[in-house]
Design a protein around this motif. Structure first.
Motif, PDB file in Angstrom:
ATOM      1  N   LYS A   1      -0.223  -8.196   6.919  1.00 17.61           N
ATOM      2  CA  LYS A   1      -1.394  -9.077   6.891  1.00 17.61           C
ATOM      3  C   LYS A   1      -1.403 -10.050   8.084  1.00 17.61           C
ATOM      4  O   LYS A   1      -2.466 -10.507   8.495  1.00 17.61           O
ATOM      5  CB  LYS A   1      -1.435  -9.859   5.579  1.00 17.61           C
ATOM      6  CG  LYS A   1      -1.829  -8.984   4.406  1.00 17.61           C
ATOM      7  CD  LYS A   1      -1.864  -9.787   3.119  1.00 17.61           C
ATOM      8  CE  LYS A   1      -2.226  -8.876   1.944  1.00 17.61           C
ATOM      9  NZ  LYS A   1      -2.238  -9.610   0.677  1.00 17.61           N
ATOM     10  N   LYS A   2      -0.234 -10.323   8.633  1.00 20.30           N
ATOM     11  CA  LYS A   2      -0.143 -11.229   9.773  1.00 20.30           C
ATOM     12  C   LYS A   2      -0.688 -10.582  11.054  1.00 20.30           C
ATOM     13  O   LYS A   2      -1.075 -11.280  11.981  1.00 20.30           O
ATOM     14  CB  LYS A   2       1.312 -11.652  10.019  1.00 20.30           C
ATOM     15  CG  LYS A   2       1.860 -12.591   8.979  1.00 20.30           C
ATOM     16  CD  LYS A   2       3.302 -12.938   9.318  1.00 20.30           C
ATOM     17  CE  LYS A   2       3.962 -13.744   8.216  1.00 20.30           C
ATOM     18  NZ  LYS A   2       5.380 -13.994   8.493  1.00 20.30           N
ATOM     19  N   LEU A   3      -0.683  -9.259  11.094  1.00 16.26           N
ATOM     20  CA  LEU A   3      -1.116  -8.563  12.310  1.00 16.26           C
ATOM     21  C   LEU A   3      -2.627  -8.670  12.471  1.00 16.26           C
ATOM     22  O   LEU A   3      -3.380  -8.581  11.510  1.00 16.26           O
ATOM     23  CB  LEU A   3      -0.702  -7.091  12.256  1.00 16.26           C
ATOM     24  CG  LEU A   3       0.799  -6.791  12.240  1.00 16.26           C
ATOM     25  CD1 LEU A   3       1.023  -5.294  12.079  1.00 16.26           C
ATOM     26  CD2 LEU A   3       1.470  -7.302  13.492  1.00 16.26           C
ATOM     27  N   ASP A   4      -3.055  -8.834  13.698  1.00 17.25           N
ATOM     28  CA  ASP A   4      -4.483  -8.865  14.029  1.00 17.25           C
ATOM     29  C   ASP A   4      -4.857  -7.467  14.490  1.00 17.25           C
ATOM     30  O   ASP A   4      -4.469  -7.028  15.570  1.00 17.25           O
ATOM     31  CB  ASP A   4      -4.742  -9.897  15.130  1.00 17.25           C
ATOM     32  CG  ASP A   4      -6.208  -9.971  15.506  1.00 17.25           C
ATOM     33  OD1 ASP A   4      -7.056  -9.446  14.746  1.00 17.25           O
ATOM     34  OD2 ASP A   4      -6.501 -10.546  16.572  1.00 17.25           O
ATOM     35  N   GLU A   5      -5.615  -6.741  13.631  1.00 14.88           N
ATOM     36  CA  GLU A   5      -5.896  -5.333  13.930  1.00 14.88           C
ATOM     37  C   GLU A   5      -6.718  -5.145  15.193  1.00 14.88           C
ATOM     38  O   GLU A   5      -6.715  -4.078  15.796  1.00 14.88           O
ATOM     39  CB  GLU A   5      -6.593  -4.651  12.740  1.00 14.88           C
ATOM     40  CG  GLU A   5      -8.016  -5.094  12.539  1.00 14.88           C
ATOM     41  CD  GLU A   5      -8.259  -5.844  11.256  1.00 14.88           C
ATOM     42  OE1 GLU A   5      -9.420  -5.911  10.877  1.00 14.88           O
ATOM     43  OE2 GLU A   5      -7.316  -6.350  10.640  1.00 14.88           O
TER      44      GLU A   5
ATOM     45  N   THR B   1       6.047  -2.502  14.926  1.00 10.25           N
ATOM     46  CA  THR B   1       6.218  -3.151  13.624  1.00 10.25           C
ATOM     47  C   THR B   1       5.433  -2.401  12.548  1.00 10.25           C
ATOM     48  O   THR B   1       5.935  -2.136  11.448  1.00 10.25           O
ATOM     49  CB  THR B   1       5.755  -4.620  13.681  1.00 10.25           C
ATOM     50  OG1 THR B   1       6.488  -5.294  14.690  1.00 10.25           O
ATOM     51  CG2 THR B   1       5.943  -5.313  12.347  1.00 10.25           C
TER      52      THR B   1
ATOM     53  N   ASP C   1       3.448  -4.931  18.048  1.00  7.61           N
ATOM     54  CA  ASP C   1       2.772  -4.846  16.753  1.00  7.61           C
ATOM     55  C   ASP C   1       2.720  -3.399  16.262  1.00  7.61           C
ATOM     56  O   ASP C   1       2.894  -3.133  15.071  1.00  7.61           O
ATOM     57  CB  ASP C   1       1.352  -5.412  16.841  1.00  7.61           C
ATOM     58  CG  ASP C   1       1.325  -6.914  17.076  1.00  7.61           C
ATOM     59  OD1 ASP C   1       2.340  -7.560  16.778  1.00  7.61           O
ATOM     60  OD2 ASP C   1       0.286  -7.396  17.552  1.00  7.61           O
TER      61      ASP C   1
ATOM     62  N   TYR D   1       6.956  -6.744   3.449  1.00  7.72           N
ATOM     63  CA  TYR D   1       6.311  -5.965   4.511  1.00  7.72           C
ATOM     64  C   TYR D   1       4.792  -6.077   4.438  1.00  7.72           C
ATOM     65  O   TYR D   1       4.110  -6.013   5.455  1.00  7.72           O
ATOM     66  CB  TYR D   1       6.759  -4.508   4.452  1.00  7.72           C
ATOM     67  CG  TYR D   1       8.215  -4.369   4.848  1.00  7.72           C
ATOM     68  CD1 TYR D   1       8.585  -4.370   6.172  1.00  7.72           C
ATOM     69  CD2 TYR D   1       9.205  -4.270   3.887  1.00  7.72           C
ATOM     70  CE1 TYR D   1       9.913  -4.271   6.543  1.00  7.72           C
ATOM     71  CE2 TYR D   1      10.534  -4.176   4.240  1.00  7.72           C
ATOM     72  CZ  TYR D   1      10.886  -4.177   5.572  1.00  7.72           C
ATOM     73  OH  TYR D   1      12.200  -4.095   5.947  1.00  7.72           O
ATOM     74  N   CYS D   2       4.280  -6.254   3.241  1.00  6.01           N
ATOM     75  CA  CYS D   2       2.840  -6.442   3.080  1.00  6.01           C
ATOM     76  C   CYS D   2       2.413  -7.748   3.748  1.00  6.01           C
ATOM     77  O   CYS D   2       1.373  -7.810   4.423  1.00  6.01           O
ATOM     78  CB  CYS D   2       2.478  -6.439   1.599  1.00  6.01           C
ATOM     79  SG  CYS D   2       0.715  -6.488   1.288  1.00  6.01           S
ATOM     80  N   LYS D   3       3.230  -8.779   3.618  1.00 10.03           N
ATOM     81  CA  LYS D   3       2.940 -10.061   4.277  1.00 10.03           C
ATOM     82  C   LYS D   3       2.943  -9.890   5.792  1.00 10.03           C
ATOM     83  O   LYS D   3       2.085 -10.429   6.492  1.00 10.03           O
ATOM     84  CB  LYS D   3       3.962 -11.118   3.850  1.00 10.03           C
ATOM     85  CG  LYS D   3       3.826 -11.557   2.408  1.00 10.03           C
ATOM     86  CD  LYS D   3       4.931 -12.527   2.031  1.00 10.03           C
ATOM     87  CE  LYS D   3       4.905 -12.823   0.545  1.00 10.03           C
ATOM     88  NZ  LYS D   3       6.043 -13.659   0.118  1.00 10.03           N
ATOM     89  N   ASP D   4       3.946  -9.150   6.298  1.00  9.15           N
ATOM     90  CA  ASP D   4       4.013  -8.889   7.742  1.00  9.15           C
ATOM     91  C   ASP D   4       2.777  -8.142   8.219  1.00  9.15           C
ATOM     92  O   ASP D   4       2.246  -8.425   9.294  1.00  9.15           O
ATOM     93  CB  ASP D   4       5.260  -8.059   8.089  1.00  9.15           C
ATOM     94  CG  ASP D   4       6.506  -8.909   8.154  1.00  9.15           C
ATOM     95  OD1 ASP D   4       6.388 -10.144   8.074  1.00  9.15           O
ATOM     96  OD2 ASP D   4       7.600  -8.326   8.277  1.00  9.15           O
TER      97      ASP D   4
END
Length: 135
Positions: free
Chosen positions: A102-106, A116, A113, A97-100
């Motif tokens: 980090k994939k998000l563009d804040e 998620t 998003d 979940y940490c990887k997921d």
């Protein structure tokens, strides 16, 4: 023997008896004085032992308080620092979940998003609670 002689002999016997009783009284007074001295010594010993007992009880209470404080501190440390097994388990469960995350563009979050992100946070807190973290 005449009556005078009998009276005289009676008086002499009474005098001797009185002298003997005086000696007995003096002896009893000496014994009484010695017993009073012994009692006074015993009372001092009792008082000394009571004081020592009070001091020892105070030390026992202090040691018990220190022991309890040490136990509480140890318990706090145990609950404050998770074991390596718990840390490894959390890394396994939350790493994905940490990887997921980090994939998000804040700066450009979409509704998908946000959903998620919400699911990641909900799962993270649920996992931490199961691991023993009080939330």
């Amino acid at each position: 023997m005449s009556e005078k002689d009998l009276q005289k002999e009676g008086l002499l016997t009474a005098c001797k008896t009185i002298q003997a009783l005086k000696g007995t009284v003096e002896c009893l007074q000496i014994n009484l004085s010695q017993e009073r001295d012994n009692n006074e010594g015993l009372n001092l010993t009792i008082e000394s032992l009571r004081n020592e007992n009070n001091e020892l009880q105070e030390k026992v209470f202090q040691l018990e308080a220190e022991l309890q404080a040490a136990k509480d501190e140890e318990k706090e440390e145990k609950t404050a620092t998770p074991s390596s097994e718990v840390v490894e388990e959390l890394e396994k469960k939350l790493g994905f979940y940490c990887k997921d995350l980090k994939k998000l563009d804040e700066k450009n979050l979409t509704a998908e998003d946000s959903e998620t992100l919400y699911n990641i946070l909900a799962y993270t807190f649920k996992t931490l609670k199961k691991a023993g973290l009080k939330l």
